[in-house]
Scaffold this active site. Structure first.
Site, short mmCIF file in Angstrom:
data_model
loop_
_atom_site.label_atom_id
_atom_site.label_comp_id
_atom_site.label_asym_id
_atom_site.label_seq_id
_atom_site.Cartn_x
_atom_site.Cartn_y
_atom_site.Cartn_z
CB CYS A 57 -0.58 0.12 1.15
SG CYS A 57 -2.02 -1.32 1.53
CD GLU A 86 -2.34 3.84 2.67
OE1 GLU A 86 -1.64 3.52 2.12
OE2 GLU A 86 -4.05 4.04 3.17
#
Ligand code: THU
Length: 157
Positions: A73, A75
């Site tokens: 991801c 993040e």
């Protein structure tokens, strides 16, 4: 037995423009980072931007792989890049922006559980709250600390 309820505080803004200057800069960096996504399978582009204690902004974007679990991801790419490049600086905030085919969604993309756990780790490491901005075209949500998006955080230490 006692029935208990927890409540979560967060702020809702109508657009990036309503944010304070620092948050606006970080939110824009997250939107810009969507362009760095490598998402040939989902075509869902996510950008993230981490602000460090000295003001440095580190971008990240989701990276997919033919062996699906090998991808990561936005993040976590941002946080791991930040920690690897600047291990002695604290992460003070993170912004996330996402949308199908690289177009910013109207409703914010919300971090998966694994990314929330990684946020919790770096917040714990710094000993100070890490704020989270979830950025969409017509809505921006701001959480003051990771606890607000991850109640009952696992802490081993
Ligand atoms: N994804 C992120 O990068 N961050 C999120 O908060 C949610 C999901 C990515 C993982 C995958 O590459 C794509 O979005 C579709 O799930």
């Amino acid at each position: 037995m006692t029935e208990r309820t927890i409540s979560i505080n967060y702020q809702e803004y109508g657009s990036i423009e309503e944010l304070n200057e620092e948050d606006r800069e970080l939110a824009r960096a997250a939107v810009q980072a969507m362009g760095r996504a490598y998402a040939p399978y989902s075509h869902f582009h996510v950008g993230a931007a981490v602000r460090l204690s000295d003001g440095t902004i580190v971008p990240g974007a989701n990276q997919e792989n033919a062996a699906y679990p090998s991808g990561l991801c936005a993040e976590r790419t941002a946080m791991f890049a930040a920690s690897a490049a600047y291990p002695d600086l604290d992460m003070v905030s993170i912004a996330v922006a996402g949308g199908a085919s690289g177009l910013l969604d109207h409703i914010p993309a919300t971090p998966c559980g694994a990314c929330r756990q990684v946020m919790a780790q770096y917040q714990h490491k710094s000993g100070k709250p890490m704020s989270i901005l979830l950025v969409a075209a017509k809505q921006v949500l701001k959480f003051e600390k990771v606890d607000d998006i991850l109640p009952f955080i696992f802490k081993s230490i």
